[in-house]
Design an enzyme around this catalytic site. Structure first.
Site, PDB file in Angstrom:
ATOM      1  N   ASP A  20      48.332  55.132  47.070  1.00  0.00           N
ATOM      2  CA  ASP A  20      46.557  54.868  47.493  1.00  0.00           C
ATOM      3  C   ASP A  20      46.252  54.032  48.567  1.00  0.00           C
ATOM      4  OD1 ASP A  20      45.524  56.502  45.701  1.00  0.00           O
ATOM      5  OD2 ASP A  20      44.698  55.540  44.171  1.00  0.00           O
ATOM      6  N   ARG A 101      41.850  39.241  42.448  1.00  0.00           N
ATOM      7  CA  ARG A 101      41.346  39.440  43.152  1.00  0.00           C
ATOM      8  C   ARG A 101      40.722  38.661  44.722  1.00  0.00           C
ATOM      9  NH1 ARG A 101      44.518  43.879  43.398  1.00  0.00           N
ATOM     10  NH2 ARG A 101      44.593  45.468  41.806  1.00  0.00           N
ATOM     11  N   ASP A 130      38.715  46.370  40.027  1.00  0.00           N
ATOM     12  CA  ASP A 130      38.478  45.829  41.121  1.00  0.00           C
ATOM     13  C   ASP A 130      38.070  46.540  41.792  1.00  0.00           C
ATOM     14  OD1 ASP A 130      40.954  44.733  39.850  1.00  0.00           O
ATOM     15  OD2 ASP A 130      42.320  46.446  40.596  1.00  0.00           O
TER      16      ASP A 130
HETATM   17  N1  ARG Z   1      41.847  47.167  33.374  1.00  0.00           N
HETATM   18  C1  ARG Z   1      42.663  45.748  34.488  1.00  0.00           C
HETATM   19  C2  ARG Z   1      41.645  45.382  35.130  1.00  0.00           C
HETATM   20  O1  ARG Z   1      40.760  44.994  35.432  1.00  0.00           O
HETATM   21  C3  ARG Z   1      43.826  46.574  35.922  1.00  0.00           C
HETATM   22  C4  ARG Z   1      43.684  46.867  36.965  1.00  0.00           C
HETATM   23  C5  ARG Z   1      44.514  47.465  37.759  1.00  0.00           C
HETATM   24  N2  ARG Z   1      45.273  48.360  37.816  1.00  0.00           N
HETATM   25  C6  ARG Z   1      46.279  48.757  38.040  1.00  0.00           C
HETATM   26  N3  ARG Z   1      47.055  49.613  36.956  1.00  0.00           N
HETATM   27  N4  ARG Z   1      46.167  49.132  38.948  1.00  0.00           N
HETATM   28  O2  ARG Z   1      41.677  43.900  35.453  1.00  0.00           O
END
Ligand code: ARG
Length: 408
Positions: A20, A101, A130
């Site tokens: 992405d 993050r 995220d």
């Molecule tokens: N579900 C996890 C969270 O919300 C991981 C999110 C990101 N994972 C990914 N494979 N892009 O923290």
């Protein structure tokens, strides 16, 4: 602020090198007619070569590409807090992606300010957590900076994204048969998409890159000794180590033995339930050891109360509210309770399991002379009789009242 309404001159893209964000490198300058710079943070992901990611960014048109190693900062200021809070969201997920993050957002704001960028671009979809973590943190740190999240708007399927990349000369690490979306850092790896979206199907072995399938793990156990100082792992098998290095080493050891696989039906903040698959070998071992030691040095009352605070801390971290003042409030309590979490824990790692097999601490509330069933114990068992009478008084009384009422 809606990015479309205002002209953007220069945007900073949080660039991972994945599908992405690689598309965004082409898409954003085209769409907004702006200059683009990229920021890639080393949080301990397994991308062997961050320099390659930098080259890729420059090749795809970035004006500048920053790569910054923040492993130590991530371990010392973020993972430590999760350890002390025994952070497992819904008793399963060590919030590995979630806690990285706010750190990434903090650096994005810092570099954007230094480089006079007026927008930050991230590659999060509108369905995940995220986007919340990035948007809330960025907007809190600098409300003037615009946030662009095109993946939220463009509605491309994963297959369409792969097609777009192919048509635009973007080399990508995924293909139609291995379409996983991966996020990695020191504290763990998370995988989504593809067959993982079918909760009834076992996650196939081709997802595993950190952890050996427990079925194939070696038949001899391995012992590990973790020494904690005030709730934080300070040495591994007697060797003092910086936390980020200790975690990397333990990821290797525990991963080799098949420890750290987590198959989780997760409640996302945006309302969705999703099936997530994690590989978090070091996190699972450290969290288990920490909890054991904390329990050993704390009273029954502390042990009953702490999980309430931990759960709230974990939820706030998961939900992207890292900068909410409540976090510091909770951490005051958590830090205070961790002042005595000092000592050693011995763990036996074997075929997908991490067993705690020993612990010691100068703060232990355990007294062999009191607890022993041998002759020379010091516990006065006669006191138990009177204690039990008072302890059970109300239970006994309530049941008597009930019986008497039934008779009338
Ligand atoms: N579900 C996890 C969270 O919300 C991981 C999110 C990101 N994972 C990914 N494979 N892009 O923290």
């Amino acid at each position: 602020m809606n990015a479309k309404e205002t002209k953007i001159k220069k945007a900073l893209l949080l660039y991972s090198g994945g599908l992405d964000t690689s598309i965004l490198l082409k898409w954003v300058p085209e769409k907004y007619g702006c200059e683009l710079i990229t920021l890639t943070l080393d949080v301990g992901q397994n991308s062997k070569d961050l320099e390659k990611i930098k080259d890729k960014a420059l090749k795809l048109g970035a004006k500048k590409a920053f790569v910054i190693d923040v492993k130590k900062e991530f371990a010392d200021n973020y993972i430590t807090k999760a350890i002390k809070a025994n952070a497992l969201y819904e008793d399963s997920y060590p919030v590995s992606t979630a806690i990285a993050r706010p750190l990434q957002a903090k650096w994005a704001v810092k570099i954007a300010e230094e480089e006079n960028a007026d927008a930050i671009v991230h590659g999060c979809s509108g369905k995940g957590n995220d986007q919340i973590r990035f948007d809330v943190t960025i907007a809190t740190l600098n409300p003037e900076i615009k946030i662009i999240a095109p993946v939220r708007e463009w509605n491309m399927t994963r297959d369409e994204s792969i097609e777009y990349a192919k048509n635009n000369g973007i080399s990508i690490p995924v293909n139609h048969s291995k379409p996983y979306s991966i996020d990695e850092n020191l504290w763990g790896k998370s995988s989504e998409c593809g067959v993982i979206e079918f909760p009834d199907k076992e996650v196939p072995c081709d997802v595993l890159t950190w952890v050996t399938n427990p079925t194939d793990a070696q038949n001899e156990p391995e012992y590990v000794i973790l020494e904690f100082e005030k709730g934080i792992p300070a040495s591994l098998n007697g060797e003092k180590m910086e936390l980020w290095k200790l975690i990397m080493k333990l990821n290797e050891i525990a991963g080799k033995h098949g420890v750290g696989l987590i198959d989780h039906m997760e409640d996302r903040i945006v309302g969705l339930k999703s099936r997530e698959f994690y590989e978090c070998p070091a996190a699972i071992v450290i969290l288990k050891a920490h909890k054991d030691l904390e329990k050993y040095v704390s009273t029954i009352h502390e042990n009953q109360f702490k999980p309430l605070i931990d759960q709230k801390w974990t939820y706030m971290a998961y939900a992207g509210l890292w900068l909410d003042p409540l976090m510091e409030d909770l951490e005051s309590f958590i830090d205070k309770m961790n002042e005595k979490v000092t000592g050693k824990v011995k763990i036996k790692i074997f075929k997908g399991n991490a067993f705690i097999v020993g612990r010691e601490s100068k703060y232990a509330l355990y007294d062999l002379k009191l607890a022993t069933y041998e002759k020379n114990h010091t516990f006065n068992q006669k006191n138990s009789v009177g204690f039990i009478e008072l302890f059970g008084l109300q239970t006994k009384m309530a049941n008597q009242v009930k019986t008497n009422e039934n008779l009338e």
